[in-house]
Design a protein around this motif. Structure first.
Motif, mmCIF file in Angstrom:
data_model
loop_
_atom_site.group_PDB
_atom_site.id
_atom_site.type_symbol
_atom_site.label_atom_id
_atom_site.label_comp_id
_atom_site.label_asym_id
_atom_site.label_seq_id
_atom_site.Cartn_x
_atom_site.Cartn_y
_atom_site.Cartn_z
ATOM 1 N N UNK A 121 -17.862 35.864 63.311
ATOM 2 C CA UNK A 121 -17.044 35.429 62.181
ATOM 3 C C UNK A 121 -15.907 36.427 61.986
ATOM 4 N N UNK A 122 -14.677 35.928 62.098
ATOM 5 C CA UNK A 122 -13.527 36.789 61.837
ATOM 6 C C UNK A 122 -13.464 37.116 60.353
ATOM 7 N N UNK A 123 -12.945 38.252 60.010
ATOM 8 C CA UNK A 123 -12.822 38.660 58.620
ATOM 9 C C UNK A 123 -11.393 39.090 58.311
ATOM 10 N N UNK A 124 -10.982 38.837 57.064
ATOM 11 C CA UNK A 124 -9.679 39.302 56.603
ATOM 12 C C UNK A 124 -9.735 40.821 56.456
ATOM 13 N N UNK A 125 -8.597 41.437 56.146
ATOM 14 C CA UNK A 125 -8.616 42.875 55.932
ATOM 15 C C UNK A 125 -9.518 43.199 54.744
ATOM 16 N N UNK A 126 -10.011 44.416 54.718
ATOM 17 C CA UNK A 126 -11.047 44.801 53.759
ATOM 18 C C UNK A 126 -10.654 44.545 52.313
ATOM 19 N N UNK A 127 -9.389 44.730 51.955
ATOM 20 C CA UNK A 127 -8.953 44.559 50.566
ATOM 21 C C UNK A 127 -9.061 43.111 50.098
ATOM 22 N N UNK A 128 -9.132 42.160 51.043
ATOM 23 C CA UNK A 128 -9.213 40.739 50.710
ATOM 24 C C UNK A 128 -10.603 40.153 50.969
ATOM 25 N N UNK A 129 -11.473 40.938 51.568
ATOM 26 C CA UNK A 129 -12.776 40.430 51.996
ATOM 27 C C UNK A 129 -13.827 40.553 50.898
ATOM 28 N N UNK A 130 -14.869 39.759 51.037
ATOM 29 C CA UNK A 130 -16.020 39.833 50.139
ATOM 30 C C UNK A 130 -17.222 40.360 50.910
ATOM 31 N N UNK A 131 -17.826 41.406 50.394
ATOM 32 C CA UNK A 131 -19.007 41.963 51.053
ATOM 33 C C UNK A 131 -20.154 40.968 51.054
ATOM 34 N N UNK A 132 -20.153 40.045 50.081
ATOM 35 C CA UNK A 132 -21.267 39.118 49.957
ATOM 36 C C UNK A 132 -21.320 38.105 51.094
ATOM 37 N N UNK A 154 -33.384 43.191 71.080
ATOM 38 C CA UNK A 154 -33.269 41.735 71.095
ATOM 39 C C UNK A 154 -32.217 41.197 70.130
ATOM 40 N N UNK A 155 -31.905 41.937 69.065
ATOM 41 C CA UNK A 155 -30.934 41.486 68.072
ATOM 42 C C UNK A 155 -29.916 42.594 67.818
ATOM 43 N N UNK A 156 -28.642 42.255 67.915
ATOM 44 C CA UNK A 156 -27.573 43.211 67.629
ATOM 45 C C UNK A 156 -26.705 42.619 66.522
ATOM 46 N N UNK A 157 -26.576 43.333 65.405
ATOM 47 C CA UNK A 157 -25.759 42.871 64.285
ATOM 48 C C UNK A 157 -24.638 43.877 64.039
ATOM 49 N N UNK A 158 -23.412 43.384 64.038
ATOM 50 C CA UNK A 158 -22.240 44.215 63.797
ATOM 51 C C UNK A 158 -21.528 43.730 62.537
ATOM 52 N N UNK A 159 -21.240 44.643 61.627
ATOM 53 C CA UNK A 159 -20.531 44.318 60.397
ATOM 54 C C UNK A 159 -19.096 44.843 60.471
ATOM 55 N N UNK A 160 -18.166 44.142 59.833
ATOM 56 C CA UNK A 160 -16.745 44.461 60.027
ATOM 57 C C UNK A 160 -16.257 45.730 59.343
ATOM 58 N N UNK A 161 -16.944 46.157 58.282
ATOM 59 C CA UNK A 161 -16.401 47.252 57.482
ATOM 60 C C UNK A 161 -17.341 48.453 57.432
#
Length: 312
Positions: A121-132, A154-161
């Protein structure tokens, strides 16, 4: 052109139901959401706005963490994904991604390689994004898809911020990488997945469905042509022209939405007129009664009496 982004009401409903359970008072503008059908479309941003309000007004810094268990129990049934051991984890993740792309504007993509399946999932820049948004995906993947017992390999999770962006809710997160620009979840295939592939089809929410989603996002007391046009970010005349191309009338959409909402709220409140008036966003019974009569065709007392007679 209607560009209004929407998603199913269930996520907002779950939060409203949880707040009611713990006696956390929400503004009246959110009262009607819990009476919508799980599949009804509403504004894409409603749940984010709701959670931001709660965060600013709760004394519990771990509100979201406490919400997760309640949230995932309801969500599991909604997605209708086969979670049995007969289905591989990779297929479960792909089915989860497909389902949400079909019912909302999440616009996730899937990546399938020889040995893994990924949700990206692409994300907007941090100032416009929702952590939820990220936290809900994490909770869904780890709990609804039952990956919580999987090993790191078996599972790799990457968060944008960065880690600090997620605040006290970071305690919910385990086995994740931060500051990766995109949200992604990758699951390794097993022997059942080898040689198989599946394309991801984009959702196709119609113009009228988007208008109805905007109408569903407004309380019955406030729903009007100007309010609906404002919600959609357009003038009333532009909205009327858009709806006319679908051989429909905005007033009919508004009246139908109001009627469905009021009747649903009344029935789920055991035909309690006073409670229903409040839940619909009205300050007094007289105003609600006039509104009910104009929308339904009779006063609320007569409507309830007719229901009693018909049930005998």
């Amino acid at each position: 052109m209607i560009k209004y982004k929407c998603r199913p009401a269930i996520h907002t409903k779950i939060v409203c139901e949880y707040c009611e359970k713990i006696n956390f008072l929400l503004p009246s503008e959110y009262s009607h959401f819990k009476y919508l059908d799980d599949n009804d479309l509403i504004s894409f941003n409603t749940i984010t706005n709701l959670l931001n309000f709660i965060e600013k007004n709760t004394t519990n810094p771990f509100f979201f963490v406490d919400l997760v268990e309640f949230f995932t129990l309801r969500l599991e049934a909604f997605t209708k994904i086969d979670l049995s051991d007969d289905v591989s984890n990779a297929r479960k993740l792909l089915a989860f991604t497909k389902f949400y792309n079909q019912v909302s504007d999440l616009n996730w993509s899937s990546i399938e390689t020889e040995d893994s399946v990924g949700l990206v999932a692409n994300r907007a820049k941090q100032s416009l994004a929702s952590k939820y948004d990220d936290l809900f995906v994490y909770a869904s993947v780890m709990h609804v898809l039952k990956f919580k017992n999987e090993t790191k390999s078996n599972v790799i999770i990457e968060l944008p911020f960065e880690r600090a962006f997620y605040g006290s809710n970071v305690d919910l997160l385990d086995n994740v990488k931060f500051n990766c620009e995109k949200l992604s979840v990758f699951v390794k295939k097993d022997e059942r997945d080898m040689g198989s592939s599946s394309s991801l089809q984009q959702q196709n929410i119609s113009k009228l469905e988007r208008i109805s989603a905007a109408a569903n996002s407004i309380s019955p007391a406030q729903l009007s042509l100007p309010a609906l046009a404002n919600m959609l970010g357009m003038s009333t005349r532009s909205l009327q022209r858009e709806v006319k191309t679908e051989e429909c009338c905005v007033k009919d959409i508004i009246k139908k939405t109001k009627a469905n909402s009021i009747i649903s709220i009344l029935n789920k409140n055991n035909r309690n007129i006073k409670v229903t008036a409040y839940e619909c966003g009205f300050d007094n019974l007289a105003t609600f009664s006039r509104h009910f009569s104009n929308t339904i065709g009779c006063c609320p007392t007569q409507y309830v009496n007719n229901l009693k007679i018909n049930s005998i």
